[in-house]
Design a protein around this motif. Sequence first.
Motif, PDB file in Angstrom:
ATOM      1  N   PRO A   1       0.837  -1.204   0.000  1.00 34.41           N
ATOM      2  CA  PRO A   1       0.000   0.000   0.000  1.00 34.41           C
ATOM      3  C   PRO A   1       0.873   1.255   0.000  1.00 34.41           C
ATOM      4  O   PRO A   1       2.002   1.216   0.492  1.00 34.41           O
ATOM      5  CB  PRO A   1      -0.773  -0.093   1.327  1.00 34.41           C
ATOM      6  CG  PRO A   1      -0.559  -1.454   1.850  1.00 34.41           C
ATOM      7  CD  PRO A   1       0.653  -2.029   1.195  1.00 34.41           C
ATOM      8  N   PHE A   2       0.348   2.339  -0.546  1.00 36.91           N
ATOM      9  CA  PHE A   2       1.117   3.589  -0.587  1.00 36.91           C
ATOM     10  C   PHE A   2       1.115   4.209   0.811  1.00 36.91           C
ATOM     11  O   PHE A   2       0.128   4.129   1.529  1.00 36.91           O
ATOM     12  CB  PHE A   2       0.491   4.591  -1.561  1.00 36.91           C
ATOM     13  CG  PHE A   2       0.432   4.119  -2.992  1.00 36.91           C
ATOM     14  CD1 PHE A   2       1.008   2.915  -3.387  1.00 36.91           C
ATOM     15  CD2 PHE A   2      -0.192   4.895  -3.958  1.00 36.91           C
ATOM     16  CE1 PHE A   2       0.948   2.486  -4.714  1.00 36.91           C
ATOM     17  CE2 PHE A   2      -0.260   4.481  -5.282  1.00 36.91           C
ATOM     18  CZ  PHE A   2       0.308   3.275  -5.663  1.00 36.91           C
ATOM     19  N   GLU A   3       2.237   4.830   1.143  1.00 39.57           N
ATOM     20  CA  GLU A   3       2.276   5.535   2.443  1.00 39.57           C
ATOM     21  C   GLU A   3       1.466   6.814   2.387  1.00 39.57           C
ATOM     22  O   GLU A   3       1.310   7.411   1.317  1.00 39.57           O
ATOM     23  CB  GLU A   3       3.732   5.869   2.785  1.00 39.57           C
ATOM     24  CG  GLU A   3       4.355   4.775   3.612  1.00 39.57           C
ATOM     25  CD  GLU A   3       5.638   5.211   4.283  1.00 39.57           C
ATOM     26  OE1 GLU A   3       5.675   6.287   4.916  1.00 39.57           O
ATOM     27  OE2 GLU A   3       6.606   4.442   4.160  1.00 39.57           O
ATOM     28  N   ARG A   4       0.964   7.231   3.542  1.00 40.15           N
ATOM     29  CA  ARG A   4       0.266   8.514   3.651  1.00 40.15           C
ATOM     30  C   ARG A   4       0.936   9.332   4.740  1.00 40.15           C
ATOM     31  O   ARG A   4       1.155   8.835   5.843  1.00 40.15           O
ATOM     32  CB  ARG A   4      -1.206   8.295   3.997  1.00 40.15           C
ATOM     33  CG  ARG A   4      -1.947   7.609   2.863  1.00 40.15           C
ATOM     34  CD  ARG A   4      -3.419   7.401   3.162  1.00 40.15           C
ATOM     35  NE  ARG A   4      -4.000   6.593   2.093  1.00 40.15           N
ATOM     36  CZ  ARG A   4      -5.253   6.163   2.079  1.00 40.15           C
ATOM     37  NH1 ARG A   4      -6.071   6.470   3.076  1.00 40.15           N
ATOM     38  NH2 ARG A   4      -5.702   5.444   1.063  1.00 40.15           N
ATOM     39  N   ILE A   5       1.272  10.563   4.427  1.00 41.46           N
ATOM     40  CA  ILE A   5       1.961  11.436   5.387  1.00 41.46           C
ATOM     41  C   ILE A   5       1.259  12.791   5.372  1.00 41.46           C
ATOM     42  O   ILE A   5       0.997  13.339   4.295  1.00 41.46           O
ATOM     43  CB  ILE A   5       3.451  11.628   4.981  1.00 41.46           C
ATOM     44  CG1 ILE A   5       4.180  10.280   4.883  1.00 41.46           C
ATOM     45  CG2 ILE A   5       4.160  12.560   5.944  1.00 41.46           C
ATOM     46  CD1 ILE A   5       5.629  10.381   4.407  1.00 41.46           C
ATOM     47  N   SER A   6       0.947  13.340   6.527  1.00 38.23           N
ATOM     48  CA  SER A   6       0.300  14.655   6.541  1.00 38.23           C
ATOM     49  C   SER A   6       1.319  15.711   6.103  1.00 38.23           C
ATOM     50  O   SER A   6       2.539  15.511   6.257  1.00 38.23           O
ATOM     51  CB  SER A   6      -0.240  14.984   7.930  1.00 38.23           C
ATOM     52  OG  SER A   6       0.837  15.304   8.783  1.00 38.23           O
ATOM     53  N   TYR A   7       0.824  16.809   5.597  1.00 46.75           N
ATOM     54  CA  TYR A   7       1.703  17.906   5.166  1.00 46.75           C
ATOM     55  C   TYR A   7       2.611  18.331   6.312  1.00 46.75           C
ATOM     56  O   TYR A   7       3.813  18.533   6.138  1.00 46.75           O
ATOM     57  CB  TYR A   7       0.843  19.074   4.668  1.00 46.75           C
ATOM     58  CG  TYR A   7       1.612  20.364   4.479  1.00 46.75           C
ATOM     59  CD1 TYR A   7       2.257  20.669   3.284  1.00 46.75           C
ATOM     60  CD2 TYR A   7       1.712  21.288   5.533  1.00 46.75           C
ATOM     61  CE1 TYR A   7       2.976  21.847   3.130  1.00 46.75           C
ATOM     62  CE2 TYR A   7       2.423  22.465   5.382  1.00 46.75           C
ATOM     63  CZ  TYR A   7       3.055  22.745   4.186  1.00 46.75           C
ATOM     64  OH  TYR A   7       3.758  23.914   4.051  1.00 46.75           O
ATOM     65  N   THR A   8       2.031  18.443   7.508  1.00 44.91           N
ATOM     66  CA  THR A   8       2.803  18.899   8.667  1.00 44.91           C
ATOM     67  C   THR A   8       3.944  17.922   8.968  1.00 44.91           C
ATOM     68  O   THR A   8       5.086  18.342   9.205  1.00 44.91           O
ATOM     69  CB  THR A   8       1.873  19.054   9.892  1.00 44.91           C
ATOM     70  OG1 THR A   8       0.864  20.010   9.530  1.00 44.91           O
ATOM     71  CG2 THR A   8       2.605  19.530  11.117  1.00 44.91           C
ATOM     72  N   ASP A   9       3.661  16.624   8.902  1.00 45.75           N
ATOM     73  CA  ASP A   9       4.724  15.637   9.115  1.00 45.75           C
ATOM     74  C   ASP A   9       5.745  15.671   7.977  1.00 45.75           C
ATOM     75  O   ASP A   9       6.940  15.437   8.198  1.00 45.75           O
ATOM     76  CB  ASP A   9       4.132  14.223   9.228  1.00 45.75           C
ATOM     77  CG  ASP A   9       3.390  14.037  10.552  1.00 45.75           C
ATOM     78  OD1 ASP A   9       3.568  14.885  11.448  1.00 45.75           O
ATOM     79  OD2 ASP A   9       2.625  13.059  10.671  1.00 45.75           O
ATOM     80  N   ALA A  10       5.263  15.963   6.771  1.00 38.80           N
ATOM     81  CA  ALA A  10       6.182  16.041   5.621  1.00 38.80           C
ATOM     82  C   ALA A  10       7.162  17.192   5.823  1.00 38.80           C
ATOM     83  O   ALA A  10       8.366  17.050   5.585  1.00 38.80           O
ATOM     84  CB  ALA A  10       5.395  16.222   4.320  1.00 38.80           C
TER      85      ALA A  10
END
Length: 453
Positions: A294-303
């Motif tokens: 599955p593709f990872e998901r990262i919030s903008y803030t965490d990015a």
Amino acid sequence: MPDTLRQILASESALSSITLRGWVRTRRDSKACSFIELTDGSCFKGLQVVIDASLPCYSLMSKILTGASVEVDGDLIASPAQGQKWELQAKEVRLLGEADGTYPLQKKGHTPEFLRTIAHLRPRTNLFGSVFRVRSKMAFAVHRFFQEQGFFYAHTPIITSSDCEGAGEMFRVTTLKQGAPAKPEEDFFGRPTYLTVSGQLQGEAFACAMGNIYTFGPTFRAENSNTARHAAEFWMIEPEMAFCDLQADMTLAEENVRYLVKAMMTECPDELEFFNKFVDKELTNRLQQTLDKPFERISYTDAVDLLLKSGRSFEHPVVWGEGLQTEHERYIAEEHVKGPVTIYNYPKSIKPFYMRQNDDGKTVAAMDLLVPGIGEIIGGSQREERLDLLTEAMAKQGLDEETYRWYVDLRRYGSVPHAGYGMGFERLLMFVTGVSNIRDVIPFARTPGNAAY
Ligand code: 4AD
Ligand code: MG
């Protein structure tokens, strides 16, 4: 109609009395016969045609040069030559159209830059023939993906009075009067109109009536970005779903990418092998990895956090509240995640008016799907379905109330949560072929300063 070369080469057995039409790649002569490599563009391969010197048509041979078009009647027989299963033993050769020594596609390799100057001939090369066969297959697979899930295909307008992305990067539509552009007050439509940057707004009207819809058509951006991934005219795939939130939107986007990668791997194996050999040696691996997990998901803030902690010095500084630059996106996809990744919940201030505000008041329910080698291939969001918050955002971004009255109506009458995204079709093609410049996956590319053809 005679069979295409693709059909002929798929034959399990020898065939007598077939006809093949195509273009000559090369001709080679020996004492007893001539050999022509003939291709008709239907598949990756060419077929060796053997023309015996005793045939009456042999007298044509001196005129059959690279680039000429010919029609050959003959028998498909097992080839004694290495590396090819079949060859065509000619009985009759007809020269349809000559090509002289000025034909620009000679046997030697040509640079992509040179081939862009002859976009009308480059589909005859192995590389571009492959790219455009894949383009055709992928376009059909896009429809299949949505149709199999019951989405309706909605045709949204090309000429529009709205600016979906609010970036003001649109091409104005005007008529000519005695050869000169008409004055604004003589506008054909009685109001300024533009080539659409996105079918989303009208797509929302259809989703808020028919449930799940998608558009797939040309879109236009007058952004002066002279990069390898921006074109002024490109095709966008835009699903829009009623009763849908950001989570489900991200899931569909991921399934969409995976479906199309799988289609590439199963329906275009010869082309994939070619791209993997000559364009990008990591291509097959990368595509396989896309299917594996599955593709990872990262919030903008965490990015932003991980970019700040990366220890990298980027050309553009990383600042919460500003857009991620390509170098940031590529770092995240290529070096941090090493695979496709979705970034979500971007700052409200850098996103268009239609995105749904999150409870923190600072971010919106937006997402971008990034892939290694390219960066963003999908941008989407949950839409603001609350009338007051939408009109507030529109006023803040200075949108003309009258122009968007119909759009606001969708919140006045039976508003529902809904979400969608736009996938850049050319960026997807770059991803599945490994071709690194968007100009080389578009038949006749339009970029700043270039609209030949
Ligand atoms: O992120 P964008 O601007 O989003 C929209 O237009 C939304 N209205 C889509 C929606 O939610 N229905 O564009 C979407 C995608 C990008 O991720 C990128 O792949 C592609 O369109 N794209 C371009 N492709 C080539 N050349 C350009 N100039 C592009 N601009 C965007
Ligand atoms: Mg975007």
